[in-house]
Scaffold this active site. Structure first.
Site, PDB file in Angstrom:
ATOM      1  N   HIS A 155      29.194  30.900  48.724  1.00  0.00           N
ATOM      2  CA  HIS A 155      28.640  32.068  48.041  1.00  0.00           C
ATOM      3  C   HIS A 155      29.614  33.241  47.994  1.00  0.00           C
ATOM      4  CE1 HIS A 155      24.333  30.761  47.663  1.00  0.00           C
ATOM      5  NE2 HIS A 155      24.759  29.893  48.570  1.00  0.00           N
ATOM      6  N   ASP A 363      33.866  40.544  45.750  1.00  0.00           N
ATOM      7  CA  ASP A 363      32.528  39.966  45.866  1.00  0.00           C
ATOM      8  C   ASP A 363      32.517  38.603  45.212  1.00  0.00           C
ATOM      9  OD1 ASP A 363      29.873  39.965  46.681  1.00  0.00           O
ATOM     10  OD2 ASP A 363      29.426  41.890  45.756  1.00  0.00           O
TER      11      ASP A 363
END
Length: 465
Positions: A155, A363
């Site tokens: 992730h 991110d």
């Protein structure tokens, strides 16, 4: 259809999956449809080392959890996972704790999770493992003889080869990932970085989306995670709590433009840089004063880690400085909250905010950017300002893309967003929503599982391989 086994650091929620967000909904739907087992840490510590899972049966699926000892929690979770892998994978080598005892604890806990799960597995299960907490988990299962199809999804970002090489045992970490049949990453850039490491550092061979190395093969592919776009849009437009929040905020703003940022309190999110950019907006564009209101929500996380306590102190100081310098008795330029808010409340806040400021320094994806767009009023949508270093930027080029380190560029983008025409805002919104509806969380789940299902079953890995 084979049973699905999901492995993640934390398990659930199941009954309140819709409140938790699109990822929980997607996983619970798949687990219920196939009959499933969701396995991971209980979130609890116990001085006694657990050698079995606590089992709970609910709604056609099984929840299995394991406690950690305080030492395991210290070395595996707070140590190697969050003081080593997390900063390193986000390019913060300066904050990375290169402590070999953390690595040893991480391996032990990955082995413990594998040994507890193994007796619960069925021969025809499909195993889907999630995130950086379990890089070594698949290898442990294979060494025990597991032959089930097994995929892994990361992730967070995958770092460049030179950055990963700073990690002691980096070769063992990557070797362990070849125990999986499919490796999923958020973006093509992450795939490229993993491929570069395997080919140039480990001397593997790339054949399309298949990599061969360590005597094993693995399929690597980008599966950008999405949200329940249409569901979140309905919440923002129709849910009573969301509408109540929208009305409350709109009334309080009294015609001012609200800028909103929503993050976990984490050094990867670029919140301090964001505060500096906002101050620069107020400095260089005096017409913005008293006409804007910036709301930053940063829910505290990992509060027992020193770097996070220091960051909170820094942000407290910056917010006080901005408000003390530019505020007035009837105008607070920056409102800064250190608490989580319910998703329905956030949906109303997003809809009431004409500018969404999502500027992480790095991110994997960033779902706040997608939720902000989904929450907008199609007739009068807001403007998303998005960091080029968020994985979401590759899917959302119609956003205003900025370099979060350049406070001048971010300040200019805020000023431009304030005066952007309705026509341009609608055009950007419609293009973004069209893609978000197609590339939603259900597609992410289905694409990954169908790719895993297409990979031939493997034979057990011998201990000498």
């Amino acid at each position: 259809m084979s049973r699905l086994v999901v492995v993640s650091n934390r398990v659930g929620p199941v009954k309140d999956a819709a409140r938790a967000g699109g990822l929980a909904v997607a996983l619970v739907d798949a687990l219920r449809a196939r009959g499933g087992l969701w396995y991971g840490w209980s979130g609890k510590t116990d001085k006694r080392s657990a050698d079995h899972a606590s089992i709970e049966e609910t709604d056609n699926l099984t929840l299995a959890t394991v406690d950690l000892t305080p030492r395991e929690y210290k070395d595996y979770y707070n140590g190697f996972a969050n003081r080593c892998l997390w900063p390193l994978f986000h390019y913060r080598i300066d904050l990375t704790a290169f402590d070999r005892s953390y690595y040893e604890g991480y391996r032990r806990v990955n082995a413990k999770f594998a040994h507890v799960l193994y007796p619960l597995l069925r021969a025809d299960d499909t195993i889907w493992v999630h995130d950086y907490h379990f890089l070594a988990f698949g290898d442990e299962l294979r060494q025990m003889g597991a032959t089930q199809p097994m995929g892994f999804f990361l992730h967070i970002p995958f770092p460049a080869r030179e950055v990963l090489a700073a990690l002691p045992h980096h070769d063992a970490m990557v070797r362990g990932l070849f125990a999986y049949d499919v490796l999923g990453f958020q973006t093509e850039r992450d795939c490229e970085r993993f491929r570069d490491y395997v080919v140039r550092e480990a001397h593997g061979i790339a054949d399309g989306d298949t990599l061969h190395c360590f005597g094993r093969s693995v399929v690597i592919r980008a599966f950008p995670i999405g949200i329940d776009t249409e569901g979140f849009a309905r919440i923002a437009a129709e849910d009573k709590d969301a509408c109540r929040q929208y009305d409350k905020v709109t009334k309080a703003l009294a015609g001012r433009t609200q800028i909103v940022g929503v993050d976990r309190l984490d050094y990867t999110k670029g919140i301090a840089e964001r505060f500096h950019a906002y101050e620069r907006l107020l400095q260089e564009y005096p017409d913005a004063r008293r006409q804007v209101s910036y709301l930053q929500i940063a829910a505290t996380s990992r509060g027992d880690v020193l770097e996070y306590r220091q960051m909170r102190d820094e942000l407290d100081g910056l917010s006080g400085h901005i408000n003390g310098t530019y505020g007035d008795v009837d105008w607070t330029p920056l409102r800064y909250l250190n608490k989580p808010l319910p998703r329905r409340t956030l949906a109303g806040l997003y809809r009431a905010s004409k500018i969404g400021l999502v500027t992480p320094l790095r991110d994997g994806m960033n779902l706040v950017a997608k939720e902000y767009v989904a929450a907008q009023d199609p007739e009068d949508p807001g403007v998303l300002i998005l960091s080029r270093f968020a994985g979401a930027s590759y899917q959302m080029p119609e956003a205003t893309i900025v370099n979060p380190y350049d406070t001048k560029e971010v300040a200019d983008a805020l000023q431009i967003a304030r005066y952007m025409s309705l026509q341009e805002r609608r055009e950007r919104f419609e293009a973004l929503m069209k893609r978000l509806k197609v590339e939603d969380v259900a597609r992410w789940r289905d694409d990954f599982l169908s790719t895993l299902a297409a990979v031939p079953r493997r034979r057990p890995i011998s201990a000498a391989s």
